[in-house]
Design an enzyme around this catalytic site. Structure first.
Site, short mmCIF file in Angstrom:
data_model
loop_
_atom_site.label_atom_id
_atom_site.label_comp_id
_atom_site.label_asym_id
_atom_site.label_seq_id
_atom_site.Cartn_x
_atom_site.Cartn_y
_atom_site.Cartn_z
N ARG A 298 -26.09 77.46 -33.22
CA ARG A 298 -25.06 78.34 -33.77
C ARG A 298 -25.33 79.84 -33.53
NH1 ARG A 298 -23.82 78.83 -38.46
NH2 ARG A 298 -21.57 78.94 -38.19
N PRO B 262 -12.51 68.45 -44.84
CA PRO B 262 -13.61 69.41 -44.86
C PRO B 262 -14.87 68.84 -44.20
CG PRO B 262 -13.41 68.38 -47.00
CD PRO B 262 -12.26 67.87 -46.16
N GLY B 263 -15.58 69.69 -43.49
CA GLY B 263 -16.89 69.33 -42.95
C GLY B 263 -17.92 70.30 -43.50
N ARG B 264 -17.84 71.53 -42.97
CA ARG B 264 -18.80 72.58 -43.33
C ARG B 264 -18.95 72.76 -44.84
NH1 ARG B 264 -19.72 76.80 -39.80
NH2 ARG B 264 -17.76 76.30 -38.75
N CYS C 59 -36.66 78.65 -22.56
CA CYS C 59 -36.61 79.67 -21.49
C CYS C 59 -35.21 80.22 -21.31
CB CYS C 59 -37.12 79.06 -20.19
SG CYS C 59 -38.73 78.33 -20.41
N GLU C 60 -34.69 80.88 -22.31
CA GLU C 60 -33.38 81.53 -22.26
C GLU C 60 -33.45 82.74 -23.18
OE1 GLU C 60 -30.38 80.31 -20.89
OE2 GLU C 60 -31.06 78.30 -20.34
#
Ligand code: PLP
Length: 421
Positions: A312, A274-276, A344-345
């Site tokens: 994300r 597991p990570g999240r 700037c996106e």
């Protein structure tokens, strides 16, 4: 558990008021709670108590040394995907014999480093990788303990960019060829095929795809044992999903019970990666409002965090709850606003038409559930220094990665001789 709560009208991380951290380290910054990290790890490992199972924290979700050491102190192993992560895990105090090396493209250099240290297992994802590993191991006079990551062709029912277990994904060995590839592995001089690995994706909120994948793994295990290949380990991949908004993640005990019912009587050690689930809700990203801009048709909350700090939302359309650090008055009116960064996106957008209470320049906000795949995916795009990371422990806090100065960033680059002077 929720370690980020209002106390006396101010959002705190455990016992520390977030404005106190902002004053010392500036904004934006990541903030993690030790109490939440520990509680999440204990809940995960505890759910598997009594099973021959171990938790290997997936460093890709959050690889800060202090975070990894917090888990190491609780007995965690590690799942790594690069030599860099492998060295981080060791530096944080996780012994090599508790580390699994995953990833679709390990280099010979990475294989050598892992074998020299005495790694627990490498998860192999292709025949060329298997052959390269055998050559490296043979040249070192050892046999590499491996699992082959199989692709069970199961739909994880998660975001397309984090689904990994369908046959069109780049990951693992096709289900139909797995048995044959194990035969090849067993015949290679530098390979000891000890396990089967599977990972079908991240942020799974339904147990059914896990169950389907694990059942396929057990089917393969029996076939391999018939072939005389002694499989003793199962690596069941990443953890269960978490709640970002209104998801209902699977109950941990139900998940652990399902694992036990499928793998319990096989005589195999089970690895969970597991990570999240361990770090996601143990971290937030704190940012300051720069301006509130009124456009022709909508309003924009322009904050000092951006897509380079937390990618994300741009990458996965991910939802992060946004809390004002000063608690809104009960019943405060909300109105929709686009929450954007200064990069700037057009993709530098955290939320569209998010209902928020009135906010003004200099107010602090927190992006919730930012502990996983947040700081690790940050970049310095637009020459924006990486946001610092802070770890809270009760009423204490410490900067666990400082913000580099722009001068430090510039000093890391080199001018070729023909441009000097
Ligand atoms: N193991 C492997 C092989 C992965 O690719 C991942 C993430 O994609 C993980 C573990 C961690 O997954 P999660 O953060 O969903 O637990």
């Amino acid at each position: 558990m929720n370690a980020f709560t209002y106390r006396n009208g101010i959002l705190h991380a455990e016992g520390v008021a977030l404005p106190a951290i902002a004053e010392q380290v500036g904004t934006p910054f990541y903030c993690y709670s030790t109490e939440a990290l520990v509680a999440n790890y204990r809940a995960y490992a505890g759910a598997f108590e009594g099973q021959d199972a171990g938790v290997c924290f997936a460093l890709k979700s959050n690889s800060n040394l202090a975070v990894v050491r917090t888990f190491a102190a609780l007995g965690a192993g590690a799942d790594v995907v690069s030599e860099g992560e492998f060295k981080r895990a060791l530096a944080a105090g996780i012994p090599a014999d508790r580390i699994v090396f995953s990833g679709v493209g390990k280099t010979r250099q990475e294989m050598r480093t892992a074998l020299e240290a005495g790694i627990y297992q490498l998860n192999v994802e292709s025949i060329p990788e298997l052959e390269a590993l055998s050559e490296v191991a043979t040249s070192m006079g050892v046999r590499a303990p491996i699992a082959i990551r199989v692709n069970p062709d199961v739909d994880a029912k998660t975001h397309a960019k984090i689904a990994t277990g369908k046959k069109e994904n780049k990951f693992g060995i096709d289900w139909d060829h797995a048995r044959e590839v194990y035969g090849k592995a067993a015949a290679l001089p530098g390979i000891d095929p000890v396990g089967i690995a599977v990972h079908i994706g991240s942020q799974l909120t339904d147990l059914a795809p896990f169950r389907a994948a694990f059942e396929r793994v057990v089917e393969l295990l029996h076939a391999l044992r018939e072939d005389g290949i002694d499989i003793r380990r199962l690596d069941l991949g990443g953890g269960i999903g978490i709640r970002y908004r209104d998801e209902t993640p699977p109950d941990l005990h139900e998940y652990a019970g399902m694992v036990r019912s499928i793998t319990g009587n096989l005589g195999c050690h089970v690895t969970l990666e597991p990570g999240r689930a361990l770090v996601g809700n143990a971290g937030i990203l704190v940012s300051r409002v720069i301006y509130v801009k009124k456009g022709l048709h909508r309003r924009f909350l322009i904050v000092d965090a951006a897509m380079n700090d937390l990618i994300r939302p741009s990458l996965y359309d991910a939802y992060h709850a946004i809390l004002p650090v000063a608690e809104p008055a009960p019943g405060a009116k909300t109105s929709p606003i686009d929450v954007v960064g200064p990069v700037c996106e057009s993709g530098d957008t955290f939320a569209l038409q998010r209902p928020l209470p009135p906010l003004a320049s200099d107010d602090l906000i927190a992006f919730c559930s930012a502990g996983a795949y947040g700081a690790v995916m940050a970049s310095s795009y637009n020459t924006r220094p990486l946001a610092p990371e802070v770890l809270v422990n009760g009423t204490d806090f410490a900067v666990i990665r400082p913000r580099p100065t722009v001068e430090e960033m510039l000093a890391a680059e080199r001018m070729p001789a023909w441009l000097k002077g």
